[in-house]
Scaffold this active site. Structure first.
Site, mmCIF file in Angstrom:
data_model
loop_
_atom_site.group_PDB
_atom_site.id
_atom_site.type_symbol
_atom_site.label_atom_id
_atom_site.label_comp_id
_atom_site.label_asym_id
_atom_site.label_seq_id
_atom_site.Cartn_x
_atom_site.Cartn_y
_atom_site.Cartn_z
ATOM 1 N N HIS A 9 8.612 -23.766 11.347
ATOM 2 C CA HIS A 9 8.108 -22.396 11.294
ATOM 3 C C HIS A 9 8.585 -21.572 12.481
ATOM 4 C CE1 HIS A 9 5.281 -23.152 14.594
ATOM 5 N NE2 HIS A 9 5.059 -24.318 14.023
ATOM 6 N N ARG A 60 1.262 -20.473 9.681
ATOM 7 C CA ARG A 60 2.533 -20.224 10.356
ATOM 8 C C ARG A 60 3.706 -20.806 9.569
ATOM 9 N NH1 ARG A 60 -0.508 -24.026 13.170
ATOM 10 N NH2 ARG A 60 0.519 -25.924 13.952
ATOM 11 N N GLU A 87 1.128 -30.191 10.990
ATOM 12 C CA GLU A 87 1.564 -30.653 12.309
ATOM 13 C C GLU A 87 0.764 -31.893 12.726
ATOM 14 O OE1 GLU A 87 3.497 -31.325 14.540
ATOM 15 O OE2 GLU A 87 3.809 -29.491 15.711
ATOM 16 N N HIS A 184 6.460 -28.289 10.461
ATOM 17 C CA HIS A 184 6.132 -28.223 11.883
ATOM 18 C C HIS A 184 6.999 -29.191 12.684
ATOM 19 C CE1 HIS A 184 2.527 -25.947 10.685
ATOM 20 N NE2 HIS A 184 2.619 -26.726 9.623
#
Length: 249
Positions: A9, A60, A87, A184
């Protein structure tokens, strides 16, 4: 030739503030939105046309995907979200400044938490407001599967079933040529580790910059034949070095 593109991202608000983010759902910065747009423009210029895209539950990554696909005129393709692409969970470190944490605990310890394979930070308590077990977006996930902290090892173990049972079969589908995964730094490091068969020790040195498409090409047996970042090589190298130095600033 089949291809998968991995895209971390764009810059988030806590990337900018140099904080441990993990599963905290922070938004993109204006720079992060620009990075996502540039990634989409670059992938379009290079002729990518995706059959399907995957992303996490965190905005994100979702917004980066949306912006990139819009720039490619591919907002219509199927998109699948999974918490397994989130993440790495940073436990009690989530929200803390990386440089300040390094001053308190030492750079070596923080590097261990950030980049080692099997050393997780201290976990959140069950009733901590940051716990994913209290977050409605994960209400359909068995609580025991939702982490209160993770090492890269346990994050990969959480990711692997999705890779093996969902993404890889889609890649092998006769109608699939190209897939896009927007996620991520650490969840993508896990995928790279599997694809390139990187050792537990060497994965510590892999840094993925935000907003830079990372392409993998496969042979007929689904072995990686080539992998490369799109864009200027020197600029990508500088971005990787910046990621590596986050604990120092």
């Amino acid at each position: 030739m089949k291809k998968i593109v991995l895209l971390r991202h764009g810059q988030s608000a806590w990337n900018l503030e140099n904080r441990f983010t993990g599963w905290t759902d922070v938004d993109l910065t204006p720079q992060g939105m620009q990075e996502a747009a540039l990634a989409g423009e670059l992938m379009k210029k290079e002729g990518f046309m995706f059959d399907k895209a995957y992303t996490s539950y965190l905005k994100r990554a979702v917004k980066t995907l949306d912006i990139a696909l819009d720039k490619m005129d591919e907002s219509w393709i199927p998109v699948e979200k999974s918490w397994r692409l989130n993440e790495k969970h940073y436990g009690s470190l989530q929200g803390l400044n990386k440089a300040e944490t390094a001053k308190q605990y030492g750079e070596e310890k923080v590097l261990l938490w950030r980049r080692s394979y099997d050393a997780p930070p201290a976990p959140l308590k069950e009733d901590d407001p940051r716990s994913p077990r209290l977050d409605p977006r994960y209400k359909n996930v068995p609580p025991a599967q939702l982490p209160l902290t993770e090492s890269l090892k346990t994050a990969i173990e959480r990711l692997l079933p999705y890779w093996q049972n969902v993404i890889l079969p889609q890649l092998k589908d006769a109608q699939t040529r190209q897939l896009l995964i927007v996620a991520h730094g650490n969840s993508l490091r896990g995928i790279v580790k599997v694809l390139k068969k990187i050792s537990d020790a060497d994965i510590v040195g892999l840094n993925l910059p935000t907003g830079v498409p990372y392409v993998f090409e496969f042979d007929q047996n689904y072995n990686v034949t080539k992998d490369y970042f799109l864009g200027d090589a020197d600029a990508v190298k500088k971005q990787q070095q910046a990621v590596a130095g986050q604990a120092k600033r």
